[in-house]
Design an enzyme around this catalytic site. Sequence first.
Site, short mmCIF file in Angstrom:
data_model
loop_
_atom_site.label_atom_id
_atom_site.label_comp_id
_atom_site.label_asym_id
_atom_site.label_seq_id
_atom_site.Cartn_x
_atom_site.Cartn_y
_atom_site.Cartn_z
N LYS A 171 27.48 39.97 89.49
CA LYS A 171 28.60 39.97 90.43
C LYS A 171 29.43 38.74 90.16
O LYS A 171 29.08 37.63 90.58
CB LYS A 171 28.05 39.96 91.87
CG LYS A 171 29.08 40.24 92.92
CD LYS A 171 29.66 38.94 93.43
CE LYS A 171 30.74 39.14 94.43
NZ LYS A 171 32.01 38.58 93.93
N GLU A 246 21.85 27.38 92.18
CA GLU A 246 22.61 26.31 91.51
C GLU A 246 23.82 26.04 92.39
O GLU A 246 24.77 26.82 92.38
CB GLU A 246 23.06 26.79 90.12
CG GLU A 246 21.94 27.07 89.15
CD GLU A 246 21.34 25.83 88.53
OE1 GLU A 246 21.79 24.71 88.87
OE2 GLU A 246 20.43 25.97 87.72
N CYS A 280 30.99 21.78 89.40
CA CYS A 280 29.89 21.41 90.32
C CYS A 280 29.39 20.01 90.00
O CYS A 280 29.06 19.25 90.90
CB CYS A 280 28.77 22.41 90.21
SG CYS A 280 28.17 22.63 88.52
N GLU A 379 32.10 18.06 98.81
CA GLU A 379 32.77 18.48 97.57
C GLU A 379 34.24 18.71 97.87
O GLU A 379 34.58 19.57 98.68
CB GLU A 379 32.20 19.82 97.10
CG GLU A 379 30.97 19.73 96.27
CD GLU A 379 30.61 21.09 95.68
OE1 GLU A 379 30.44 22.06 96.45
OE2 GLU A 379 30.51 21.18 94.45
P1 NAD Z 1 31.04 30.72 96.53
O1 NAD Z 1 29.68 30.36 97.06
O2 NAD Z 1 32.12 30.96 97.49
O3 NAD Z 1 30.94 32.05 95.64
C1 NAD Z 1 30.01 32.17 94.58
C2 NAD Z 1 29.73 33.65 94.37
O4 NAD Z 1 29.05 34.14 95.54
C3 NAD Z 1 30.99 34.50 94.21
O5 NAD Z 1 30.75 35.53 93.28
C4 NAD Z 1 31.17 35.07 95.61
O6 NAD Z 1 31.88 36.28 95.63
C5 NAD Z 1 29.73 35.28 96.04
N1 NAD Z 1 29.54 35.36 97.49
C6 NAD Z 1 30.35 34.89 98.48
N2 NAD Z 1 29.85 35.22 99.68
C7 NAD Z 1 28.70 35.89 99.47
C8 NAD Z 1 27.70 36.45 100.32
N3 NAD Z 1 27.81 36.43 101.65
N4 NAD Z 1 26.63 37.04 99.76
C9 NAD Z 1 26.48 37.07 98.41
N5 NAD Z 1 27.39 36.57 97.55
C10 NAD Z 1 28.48 35.97 98.07
O7 NAD Z 1 31.40 29.60 95.47
P2 NAD Z 1 32.74 29.46 94.64
O8 NAD Z 1 33.81 28.98 95.56
O9 NAD Z 1 32.97 30.69 93.83
O10 NAD Z 1 32.35 28.30 93.60
C11 NAD Z 1 32.41 26.96 93.90
C12 NAD Z 1 31.05 26.44 94.31
O11 NAD Z 1 30.10 26.74 93.29
C13 NAD Z 1 31.03 24.94 94.47
O12 NAD Z 1 30.25 24.60 95.58
C14 NAD Z 1 30.36 24.48 93.17
O13 NAD Z 1 29.77 23.21 93.24
C15 NAD Z 1 29.37 25.56 92.96
N6 NAD Z 1 28.94 25.62 91.56
C16 NAD Z 1 27.69 25.19 91.24
C17 NAD Z 1 27.26 25.18 89.91
C18 NAD Z 1 25.89 24.71 89.52
O14 NAD Z 1 25.45 25.04 88.44
N7 NAD Z 1 25.19 23.93 90.33
C19 NAD Z 1 28.15 25.62 88.91
C20 NAD Z 1 29.42 26.03 89.28
C21 NAD Z 1 29.80 26.03 90.62
#
Ligand code: NAD
Length: 477
Positions: A171, A246, A280, A379
Amino acid sequence: MQHHYINNQNTPASSGQTLPTTDPATGEVYEQIARGTAQDVDAAVRAARACYENVWQHITAAERGRLLMKLSMKVAEHADELAAIEQRDCGKPVKQAKADAAALSRYFEFYAGAADKLMGETIPYQNGFAVFTWREAFGVVGNIIPWNYPMQIFGRSVGGALAAGNVCVVKPSEDACLSLLRVAQLAADVGFPAGAINIITGYGHEVGDAIAKHPGIDHISFTGSPRVGTLIQQVAAERHCPVTLELGGKSPQIVFADADLDAAIPVIINAIVQNAGQTCSAGSRLLVDELIYDKLLDRLGTAFENLRAGPPAMDLDLGPLIRQSQQQRVWDFLSDAQVAGIPMVAQGKVVDVAPESGYYQAPTLLRDVPVHHRLAQEEIFGPVLCAMKFKDEDEAIRIANATKFGLVAGLWTRDGARQLRLAKRIQAGQVFINNYGAGGGVELPFGGVKSSGYGREKGFEALYGFTQLKTVAVRHG
Ligand code: NAD
């Protein structure tokens, strides 16, 4: 119009609904993607299960590796095409988009070589027994991916899962999924069986939630925000489904007075400017020895003034942020800084030709940020570097560890004993000494402590997380 990818077929959303995709450089809608539902997730899980049971679990680890190697080469052949897709979808400057396509190819190459090297152990036990362990795949993995590095995170999450013998229901983010739909087609072209890689696009609370709840998903690899990580963990707990999380970071770069500043300065800047700070593991907090605080900020200030944000095709220091709400989020943090009287040392520029309707933000350097202010705790996910000073090692460590996160840390000092002393005391999954790798290093196990998550992806270590251990005890007399 882009469909889901299920069973090696472009598959329209069962609801017939679509979502718009916006170009962050201009704010214009330029494509429609399928809006998935639980029904689409169910179709993907069925396809994945059939693939796992009928094909994937019967082929050898070496054959899985060969397929991954073919995919690595195919991605390399299509690197410019994939980079162009991601450049538009995410607003990445050309160099960054190309680096991400190269990293995707490299992830598949790494996991291709690793697939047939994942071994169990023999265990000394009672006389008359032979005891050994097998590392077995989970079966169907749900890979939930954010928008900031779609190709890189697909490479590490899906590459690792497939190498370890799993099949995947992926997804991607609703904000950036187009490159991954293309990669799935390339995988089919090189011979991945139908159902091994399925992609369902749409909203997180619809598609992501359905993946987390689906009883046919055996393991979840989630990369994203701490807020959604909590939701996934709660939902998965209902059926005791294992999860790798992550999550985010607020990573410190700690600079001592004996550091090589000529080497440190460009790295410190890149660690916050790369991907417009939407990383991240961005080095978003700068902790500086009071002896060199003013000198270092002067030099960084001059460098920040020369940084330029602009359209991705211009390949400047940074492109736009992903969407308007992200731009607003950064503006809110900067206005909080103003209200709190936090001094701005310097700001770069958004080039004049950048469309007003794009989501641009000039890189910004702030100083004297109070350790517990939200600017130093949360963040921002934008190109904003928060500097603060320390007087000795103890204070540096106290500040470094004073957030809920613990993803990556950077340490700049020539003192070898101090390097090791502090690397031990820093709460982080990775520590870089006299360098910094925001997101880098396919080979390097990566993951967080505290609210940055748990489990490790990347490197060989990831393969342990994508398998479960079975112990076999044979009594032979
Ligand atoms: P997000 O948590 O909003 O979304 C991540 C994914 O989860 C997307 O595909 C989103 O559609 C899905 N999602 C959203 N709500 C959901 C739910 N209720 N149930 C299941 N899936 C759901 O994050 P984002 O805004 O896309 O990305 C930014 C965040 O990701 C930041 O916090 C960043 O630090 C983190 N990040 C972490 C790493 C790592 O390796 N530690 C790498 C990249 C990004």
